[in-house]
Design an enzyme around this catalytic site. Structure first.
Site, PDB file in Angstrom:
ATOM      1  CB  ALA A 158      -1.231   0.171   1.516  1.00 34.39           C
TER       2      ALA A 158
ATOM      3  CB  SER B  13       6.628   1.151  -0.946  1.00 38.33           C
ATOM      4  OG  SER B  13       7.401  -0.580  -0.295  1.00 38.33           O
TER       5      SER B  13
ATOM      6  CG  HIS C 195      -4.021 -10.721  -0.471  1.00 39.98           C
ATOM      7  ND1 HIS C 195      -5.849 -11.476   0.321  1.00 39.98           N
ATOM      8  CD2 HIS C 195      -4.306  -9.838  -0.308  1.00 39.98           C
ATOM      9  CE1 HIS C 195      -5.601 -10.099   1.122  1.00 39.98           C
ATOM     10  NE2 HIS C 195      -4.677  -8.986   0.497  1.00 39.98           N
ATOM     11  CG  ASP C 196      -0.745  -7.916  -0.082  1.00 38.36           C
ATOM     12  OD1 ASP C 196      -1.343  -8.850   0.326  1.00 38.36           O
ATOM     13  OD2 ASP C 196      -0.312  -6.913   0.303  1.00 38.36           O
ATOM     14  CB  THR C 197      -2.270 -11.748   2.948  1.00 39.51           C
ATOM     15  OG1 THR C 197      -2.735 -10.182   3.224  1.00 39.51           O
ATOM     16  CG2 THR C 197      -3.166 -12.153   4.470  1.00 39.51           C
TER      17      THR C 197
ATOM     18  CB  THR D 265       0.138  -0.934   5.503  1.00 36.33           C
ATOM     19  OG1 THR D 265       1.819  -0.099   4.643  1.00 36.33           O
ATOM     20  CG2 THR D 265      -0.555   0.429   5.563  1.00 36.33           C
TER      21      THR D 265
ATOM     22  N   GLY E 170       6.843  -7.015   7.299  1.00 38.78           N
ATOM     23  CA  GLY E 170       8.166  -5.292   7.991  1.00 38.78           C
ATOM     24  C   GLY E 170       7.978  -5.839   8.719  1.00 38.78           C
TER      25      GLY E 170
END
Length: 478
Positions: free
Chosen positions: A15, A17, A232-234, A255, A398
């Site tokens: 969201a 980068s 989906h990144d998750t 995020t 992250g």
């Protein structure tokens, strides 16, 4: 499996980068390097908040050029948002940002037709004001002939082929998690035309070849296939949880914090709906049973408001602040919009009768304690609602760089935390591509490879959890 090493480009769009990573996978090796990183800056236009999708596509092309020759490309991104195409396949305007205000009050209109308990029983997706379903009810679809979710839109521009990848499609609140197909009855009742969506794809399916114009612009020699991943990144991040067995919880930190379990079947009870858990689809027939928590967005917004101080120094100072002095509900919708975050956190503490954090270190400690508390509550409630006990919590993404948050999460949950890998979404993306090309046999094999090759840090819980229960009670929960 042969002894060759192959290279895969993982386009991973968050969201705030985007990055293009290169994963080199061999029989007993997995190395990830960054080819290119670029900002993802939404733009506020007179009509509302929009994604700068052309800048993102430009970043993807720059990244592929920097990556050099690869054996495949895969794309993952955040969920729910989409682009609309006209009859000629051209984009109609910039995609609307999920934090845009257009869905305010829309859920109540939807529930008048399909009551919230019925909607959950059909789709298993938690309420969030920005779910694709609510966006579509709010959308003026004049001239639109095709809807492509963000990773599928970029894949279309790279290949000319259209599809809808399943893990991301499940976040639209239009998929039946039992059949893993569209919920046609629900869509019909709400006046949503599912013909807008391209055919469903599974992670690992071929998604086309880079177009000749893309090859020319990136300097790559064709053919270069694009592979559907857990887009989906998750979904990609959970695929990269280095767990063995089934008795684990995960927290994908960034995020957002996505905290929950990997299950074989959805949990569609009314109690699960009331607790705001979601059932998103994962790889190999799995369900990502999780809760969305506001995540490090709270700290990111504060750091921005403070003029971007040194984060390491800020966290060191926060570690010296007394624990659990003040906490806020990290899932509260009042923190969703950008701007004035330190003031809003202070206001929430004042309203709940707690000491008001004043200094950046005090606000930071409040945020991290609150996130750890939210992690604890999600992990505990998921185990109970799914009747699925766990022995360890895996933290990926992250937030693994934030040792204080990882330790506080271990303390709050009363369970060991294994932190890593940091670039989990990109690694999960790479592993799906590697599996599609025969270098990894299944999900368990990929996770075992991660455990052998990636740096992991273990945090043991300190003290008992009584003080965390007391802090939760201040927010009105157990």
């Amino acid at each position: 499996m042969n002894g060759s090493v192959k290279s895969y480009a993982a386009v991973d769009l968050g969201a705030s980068s985007g990055r293009v990573m290169v994963g080199r996978v061999g029989q007993d090796s997995l190395e990830l390097s960054e080819a290119h990183r670029f900002a993802n800056r939404p733009v506020r236009l007179p009509e509302g908040l929009r994604w700068d999708i052309l800048a993102l596509y430009g970043g993807v092309l720059d990244g592929l050029r920097a990556a050099g020759q690869v054996d495949s490309v895969g794309i993952d991104s955040w969920a729910v948002d989409y682009g609309l195409l006209d009859a000629d396949g051209a984009l109609i305007g910039n995609p609307v940002h999920y934090r845009d205000s257009r869905t305010e009050g829309v859920a109540q209109k939807v529930w008048a037709t399909v009551p919230a308990p019925e909607l959950y029983a059909a789709t298993g997706i938690q309420y969030a004001p920005f779910n694709t379903l609510y966006q579509l009810v709010a959308e003026r679809l004049t001239g639109a002939r095709r809807l492509l979710l963000i990773p599928d839109l970029l894949t279309y521009w790279l290949t000319g082929e259209q599809g809808t990848e399943l893990t991301n499609a499940s976040t639209t609140q239009l998929i039946d998690p039992r059949t893993r197909g569209w919920s046609y009855d629900l869509a019909e009742r709400l006046g949503i035309d599912l013909e807008l969506f391209a055919p469903l794809r599974q992670p690992g399916d071929p998604a086309g070849l880079l177009r000749p114009e893309v090859l020319e612009e990136t300097g790559l020699a064709g053919p270069v296939p694009v592979t559907a991943v857990g887009s989906h990144d998750t979904a990609s991040a959970v695929a990269a949880v280095p767990a063995s067995g089934e008795r684990f919880a995960y927290i994908c930190t960034g995020t957002w914090s996505l905290a929950g379990l990997e299950l074989d079947a959805p949990v569609l009870t009314e109690e699960s709906r009331a607790a705001n858990f979601t059932n998103e689809l994962g790889l190999d027939g799995t369900v990502r049973y999780l809760r969305n928590i506001m995540g490090l967005w709270l700290l990111q917004e504060c750091v921005r408001a403070w003029g971007d101080p040194d984060l390491g120094e800020l966290l060191a100072e926060a570690a010296e602040v007394p624990a659990l002095r003040s906490v806020v509900d990290a899932g509260d919708a009042r923190f969703l919009a950008p701007g004035r975050m330190p003031e809003r956190i202070a206001e929430a503490c004042r309203a709940s009768g707690q000491p008001v954090p004043v200094t950046p270190a005090e606000v930071t400690r409040c945020i991290l304690d609150s996130l750890a508390l939210a992690h604890r509550k999600a992990v505990e409630e998921a185990q109970r609602l799914a009747d699925h006990p766990v022995d360890v919590v895996h933290v990926v993404g992250g937030g693994t760089r934030n040792a204080l948050l990882c330790q506080l999460t271990a303390d709050a949950c009363g369970l060991p935390v294994v932190a890593g890998p940091t670039e989990a979404a990109a690694l999960g993306n790479v592993l799906v591509q590697a599996r599609a090309h025969g270098l990894v046999s299944d999900l368990a094999d990929g996770r075992a490879l991660l455990t052998r090759t990636q740096r992991l840090t273990r945090y043991e819980p300190r003290g008992d959890t009584a003080r965390w229960r007391e802090a939760q009670a201040r927010l009105g929960g157990n």
